[in-house]
Design a protein around this motif. Structure first.
Motif, PDB file in Angstrom:
ATOM      1  N   LEU A 193       0.890  -1.156   0.000  1.00 41.20           N
ATOM      2  CA  LEU A 193       0.000   0.000   0.000  1.00 41.20           C
ATOM      3  C   LEU A 193       0.923   1.200   0.000  1.00 41.20           C
ATOM      4  O   LEU A 193       1.639   1.442   0.975  1.00 41.20           O
ATOM      5  CB  LEU A 193      -0.892   0.036   1.238  1.00 41.20           C
ATOM      6  CG  LEU A 193      -2.142  -0.837   1.211  1.00 41.20           C
ATOM      7  CD1 LEU A 193      -1.778  -2.281   1.433  1.00 41.20           C
ATOM      8  CD2 LEU A 193      -3.126  -0.356   2.237  1.00 41.20           C
ATOM      9  N   ASP A 194       0.942   1.922  -1.106  1.00 39.44           N
ATOM     10  CA  ASP A 194       1.885   3.020  -1.243  1.00 39.44           C
ATOM     11  C   ASP A 194       1.165   4.195  -1.875  1.00 39.44           C
ATOM     12  O   ASP A 194       0.785   4.130  -3.049  1.00 39.44           O
ATOM     13  CB  ASP A 194       3.080   2.580  -2.090  1.00 39.44           C
ATOM     14  CG  ASP A 194       4.224   3.570  -2.041  1.00 39.44           C
ATOM     15  OD1 ASP A 194       4.246   4.417  -1.118  1.00 39.44           O
ATOM     16  OD2 ASP A 194       5.089   3.493  -2.915  1.00 39.44           O
ATOM     17  N   GLY A 195       0.978   5.233  -1.106  1.00 37.81           N
ATOM     18  CA  GLY A 195       0.288   6.407  -1.623  1.00 37.81           C
ATOM     19  C   GLY A 195      -1.145   6.080  -1.967  1.00 37.81           C
ATOM     20  O   GLY A 195      -1.918   5.652  -1.123  1.00 37.81           O
ATOM     21  N   GLU A 196      -1.490   6.243  -3.215  1.00 37.53           N
ATOM     22  CA  GLU A 196      -2.873   6.062  -3.655  1.00 37.53           C
ATOM     23  C   GLU A 196      -3.119   4.720  -4.327  1.00 37.53           C
ATOM     24  O   GLU A 196      -4.155   4.534  -4.960  1.00 37.53           O
ATOM     25  CB  GLU A 196      -3.250   7.187  -4.629  1.00 37.53           C
ATOM     26  CG  GLU A 196      -3.190   8.576  -3.997  1.00 37.53           C
ATOM     27  CD  GLU A 196      -4.165   8.727  -2.833  1.00 37.53           C
ATOM     28  OE1 GLU A 196      -5.331   8.319  -2.967  1.00 37.53           O
ATOM     29  OE2 GLU A 196      -3.739   9.252  -1.791  1.00 37.53           O
ATOM     30  N   LYS A 197      -2.178   3.773  -4.208  1.00 37.31           N
ATOM     31  CA  LYS A 197      -2.318   2.509  -4.918  1.00 37.31           C
ATOM     32  C   LYS A 197      -1.966   1.333  -4.017  1.00 37.31           C
ATOM     33  O   LYS A 197      -1.097   1.440  -3.157  1.00 37.31           O
ATOM     34  CB  LYS A 197      -1.408   2.510  -6.146  1.00 37.31           C
ATOM     35  CG  LYS A 197      -1.482   1.253  -6.977  1.00 37.31           C
ATOM     36  CD  LYS A 197      -0.743   1.380  -8.298  1.00 37.31           C
ATOM     37  CE  LYS A 197       0.737   1.380  -8.114  1.00 37.31           C
ATOM     38  NZ  LYS A 197       1.485   1.296  -9.374  1.00 37.31           N
ATOM     39  N   CYS A 198      -2.647   0.213  -4.251  1.00 34.61           N
ATOM     40  CA  CYS A 198      -2.291  -1.043  -3.618  1.00 34.61           C
ATOM     41  C   CYS A 198      -1.891  -2.023  -4.717  1.00 34.61           C
ATOM     42  O   CYS A 198      -2.611  -2.171  -5.706  1.00 34.61           O
ATOM     43  CB  CYS A 198      -3.463  -1.618  -2.827  1.00 34.61           C
ATOM     44  SG  CYS A 198      -3.112  -3.235  -2.087  1.00 34.61           S
ATOM     45  N   ARG A 199      -0.739  -2.660  -4.548  1.00 29.52           N
ATOM     46  CA  ARG A 199      -0.300  -3.706  -5.479  1.00 29.52           C
ATOM     47  C   ARG A 199      -0.159  -4.997  -4.695  1.00 29.52           C
ATOM     48  O   ARG A 199       0.418  -5.002  -3.606  1.00 29.52           O
ATOM     49  CB  ARG A 199       1.024  -3.372  -6.125  1.00 29.52           C
ATOM     50  CG  ARG A 199       1.622  -4.632  -6.794  1.00 29.52           C
ATOM     51  CD  ARG A 199       2.642  -4.349  -7.797  1.00 29.52           C
ATOM     52  NE  ARG A 199       1.947  -3.861  -8.980  1.00 29.52           N
ATOM     53  CZ  ARG A 199       2.561  -3.436 -10.057  1.00 29.52           C
ATOM     54  NH1 ARG A 199       3.861  -3.408 -10.101  1.00 29.52           N
ATOM     55  NH2 ARG A 199       1.883  -3.018 -11.088  1.00 29.52           N
ATOM     56  N   ILE A 200      -0.672  -6.066  -5.274  1.00 30.26           N
ATOM     57  CA  ILE A 200      -0.588  -7.390  -4.664  1.00 30.26           C
ATOM     58  C   ILE A 200       0.075  -8.330  -5.660  1.00 30.26           C
ATOM     59  O   ILE A 200      -0.255  -8.305  -6.848  1.00 30.26           O
ATOM     60  CB  ILE A 200      -1.987  -7.894  -4.274  1.00 30.26           C
ATOM     61  CG1 ILE A 200      -2.589  -6.959  -3.226  1.00 30.26           C
ATOM     62  CG2 ILE A 200      -1.919  -9.334  -3.762  1.00 30.26           C
ATOM     63  CD1 ILE A 200      -4.035  -7.220  -2.910  1.00 30.26           C
ATOM     64  N   GLY A 237       7.249 -21.243 -12.551  1.00 31.98           N
ATOM     65  CA  GLY A 237       6.187 -20.757 -11.696  1.00 31.98           C
ATOM     66  C   GLY A 237       5.497 -19.576 -12.335  1.00 31.98           C
ATOM     67  O   GLY A 237       5.785 -19.197 -13.478  1.00 31.98           O
ATOM     68  N   THR A 238       4.584 -19.006 -11.608  1.00 26.06           N
ATOM     69  CA  THR A 238       3.759 -17.922 -12.116  1.00 26.06           C
ATOM     70  C   THR A 238       3.700 -16.786 -11.105  1.00 26.06           C
ATOM     71  O   THR A 238       3.687 -17.026  -9.900  1.00 26.06           O
ATOM     72  CB  THR A 238       2.325 -18.426 -12.393  1.00 26.06           C
ATOM     73  OG1 THR A 238       2.393 -19.492 -13.339  1.00 26.06           O
ATOM     74  CG2 THR A 238       1.426 -17.334 -12.932  1.00 26.06           C
ATOM     75  N   VAL A 239       3.657 -15.569 -11.607  1.00 26.25           N
ATOM     76  CA  VAL A 239       3.414 -14.388 -10.785  1.00 26.25           C
ATOM     77  C   VAL A 239       2.119 -13.754 -11.266  1.00 26.25           C
ATOM     78  O   VAL A 239       1.965 -13.445 -12.447  1.00 26.25           O
ATOM     79  CB  VAL A 239       4.557 -13.352 -10.905  1.00 26.25           C
ATOM     80  CG1 VAL A 239       4.237 -12.111 -10.071  1.00 26.25           C
ATOM     81  CG2 VAL A 239       5.881 -13.947 -10.501  1.00 26.25           C
ATOM     82  N   VAL A 240       1.173 -13.605 -10.351  1.00 22.46           N
ATOM     83  CA  VAL A 240      -0.059 -12.871 -10.620  1.00 22.46           C
ATOM     84  C   VAL A 240       0.055 -11.583  -9.823  1.00 22.46           C
ATOM     85  O   VAL A 240       0.132 -11.615  -8.594  1.00 22.46           O
ATOM     86  CB  VAL A 240      -1.309 -13.665 -10.183  1.00 22.46           C
ATOM     87  CG1 VAL A 240      -2.569 -12.836 -10.370  1.00 22.46           C
ATOM     88  CG2 VAL A 240      -1.400 -14.985 -10.935  1.00 22.46           C
ATOM     89  N   SER A 241       0.125 -10.447 -10.513  1.00 28.15           N
ATOM     90  CA  SER A 241       0.185  -9.164  -9.810  1.00 28.15           C
ATOM     91  C   SER A 241      -0.968  -8.300 -10.293  1.00 28.15           C
ATOM     92  O   SER A 241      -1.341  -8.337 -11.463  1.00 28.15           O
ATOM     93  CB  SER A 241       1.528  -8.467 -10.013  1.00 28.15           C
ATOM     94  OG  SER A 241       1.697  -8.073 -11.345  1.00 28.15           O
ATOM     95  N   PHE A 242      -1.528  -7.567  -9.364  1.00 28.47           N
ATOM     96  CA  PHE A 242      -2.642  -6.680  -9.702  1.00 28.47           C
ATOM     97  C   PHE A 242      -2.622  -5.490  -8.768  1.00 28.47           C
ATOM     98  O   PHE A 242      -2.103  -5.562  -7.658  1.00 28.47           O
ATOM     99  CB  PHE A 242      -3.986  -7.421  -9.656  1.00 28.47           C
ATOM    100  CG  PHE A 242      -4.261  -8.179  -8.395  1.00 28.47           C
ATOM    101  CD1 PHE A 242      -4.978  -7.602  -7.361  1.00 28.47           C
ATOM    102  CD2 PHE A 242      -3.807  -9.475  -8.246  1.00 28.47           C
ATOM    103  CE1 PHE A 242      -5.237  -8.307  -6.202  1.00 28.47           C
ATOM    104  CE2 PHE A 242      -4.066 -10.203  -7.092  1.00 28.47           C
ATOM    105  CZ  PHE A 242      -4.789  -9.611  -6.063  1.00 28.47           C
ATOM    106  N   ASP A 243      -3.136  -4.368  -9.274  1.00 28.44           N
ATOM    107  CA  ASP A 243      -3.198  -3.189  -8.431  1.00 28.44           C
ATOM    108  C   ASP A 243      -4.513  -2.457  -8.625  1.00 28.44           C
ATOM    109  O   ASP A 243      -5.263  -2.710  -9.575  1.00 28.44           O
ATOM    110  CB  ASP A 243      -2.009  -2.259  -8.643  1.00 28.44           C
ATOM    111  CG  ASP A 243      -1.792  -1.879 -10.081  1.00 28.44           C
ATOM    112  OD1 ASP A 243      -0.700  -2.123 -10.575  1.00 28.44           O
ATOM    113  OD2 ASP A 243      -2.713  -1.323 -10.701  1.00 28.44           O
TER     114      ASP A 243
END
Length: 147
Positions: free
Chosen positions: A72-79, A127-133
């Motif tokens: 959680l950084d500023g105005e965005k969340c990245r997972i 493997g796999t990376v699933v990232s979303f924000d």
């Protein structure tokens, strides 16, 4: 405000609600709007469920764990959810499975709930990376700021 955490979890169904509760607690404490928190927690649950189901193979010596990292950084969340499974053989279709299907809607749901999604191979050994924000909205009275 900047908050981040990372979990190394066993590929067990019980790990999914643990990651979800930690994310919801973090966002509630930071003062994120509950609707945004809910959307991200559902997307996280889907990504974790995929890692649990598809993210390894003990018979081939592939890891029985996966990693979840939230920023959680500023105005965005990245997972980011990273596993050690076989990855994808072909690009994924953004359309959901049939409405009566019990499986196959997770990646579609993540794309619907997040603002930006990237699904790709994990650098290195597979493997796999699933990232979303998602852009965050805030409650008027965040508990972290009133403590």
């Amino acid at each position: 405000m900047s908050i981040w955490w990372s979990l190394h979890l066993r590929r067990e169904a019980a790990s999914v609600p643990l990651a979800r509760r930690l994310l919801i607690g973090t966002m509630e404490t930071a003062g994120v709007d509950p609707e945004i928190s809910y959307d991200l927690s559902v997307a996280l649950s889907e990504a974790c469920a995929n890692a649990v189901e598809h993210g390894g193979d003990a018979a081939r010596g592939v890891s029985e764990a996966y990693r979840v990292t939230a920023y959680l950084d500023g105005e965005k969340c990245r997972i980011e959810v990273t596993d050690s499974g076989p990855g994808f053989a072909r690009p994924q279709d953004p359309r959901p499975a049939r409405p009566d299907a019990e499986h196959g809607r997770g990646l579609w749901l993540i794309r619907e709930l997040a603002d930006h999604v990237h699904i790709g191979p994990k650098p290195g050994r597979g493997g796999t990376v699933v990232s979303f924000d998602k852009i965050l909205k805030w409650r008027k009275d965040p508990s972290l700021l009133t403590a």
